[in-house]
Design an enzyme around this catalytic site. Structure first.
Site, PDB file in Angstrom:
ATOM      1  N   ASP A 146       0.840  -1.200   0.000  1.00 22.04           N
ATOM      2  CA  ASP A 146       0.000   0.000   0.000  1.00 22.04           C
ATOM      3  C   ASP A 146       0.873   1.247   0.000  1.00 22.04           C
ATOM      4  OD1 ASP A 146      -2.526   1.546   0.455  1.00 22.04           O
ATOM      5  OD2 ASP A 146      -1.619   1.898   2.424  1.00 22.04           O
ATOM      6  N   GLY A 147       1.877   1.258   0.858  1.00 20.43           N
ATOM      7  CA  GLY A 147       2.784   2.409   0.926  1.00 20.43           C
ATOM      8  C   GLY A 147       3.625   2.566  -0.323  1.00 20.43           C
TER       9      GLY A 147
END
Length: 148
Positions: free
Chosen positions: A37-38
């Site tokens: 996600d990051g």
């Protein structure tokens, strides 16, 4: 690995902070999605800011459109057949995980597919496969009509 300008961000982080090398196969689908996600969001933010200086609100809107679960779901579903068997397996691992949360503005199906894409991004990142990560994101963005 040569400690030069081409050393990846992950390799530099591992070296500077004296971290042990991660074994992506040992992580759950949700753990892979956590880092993915990051990684995905940073990649999208980098693409948006490279278009030139603009109001932060405008950059945020553009970024939000590309990182929301429904967009990620469409992306991964459109390119799923272009993934290797190993990449498909990781994506399925993330998609089939049992998250304890749900996206605010997404269907359960979209959220699970998005989790699969994020798990794949995390797995590629932890395997130091940045070129393949970029290729998949670029192909996915093209598949939804986003011009890079």
């Amino acid at each position: 690995m040569d400690k030069g300008i081409n050393q990846s961000f992950l390799s530099q982080t591992e070296d500077i902070f004296r971290l042990s090398k991660p074994d992506p196969a040992s992580y759950s689908g949700l753990s892979l999605a956590f880092i993915g996600d990051g990684v995905y969001e940073l990649l999208i933010r980098t693409l948006i800011i490279s278009r030139g200086n603009m109001q932060v609100q405008k950059m945020h809107r553009q970024c939000s459109e590309l990182v929301k679960a429904s967009t990620q779901s469409v992306m991964i579903q459109r390119i799923f057949d272009q993934l290797t068997e190993a990449e498909q397996a990781v994506c399925k691992r993330g998609r089939n995980a049992k998250p304890h949360t749900k996206a605010k503005n997404a269907t359960t199906e979209d959220y699970l597919w998005a989790t699969g894409l994020e798990a794949l991004c995390g797995w590629l990142y932890l395997n130091h496969e940045q070129e393949r990560l970029m290729e998949i994101v670029q192909t996915g963005l093209a598949a939804i009509g986003y011009e890079v």
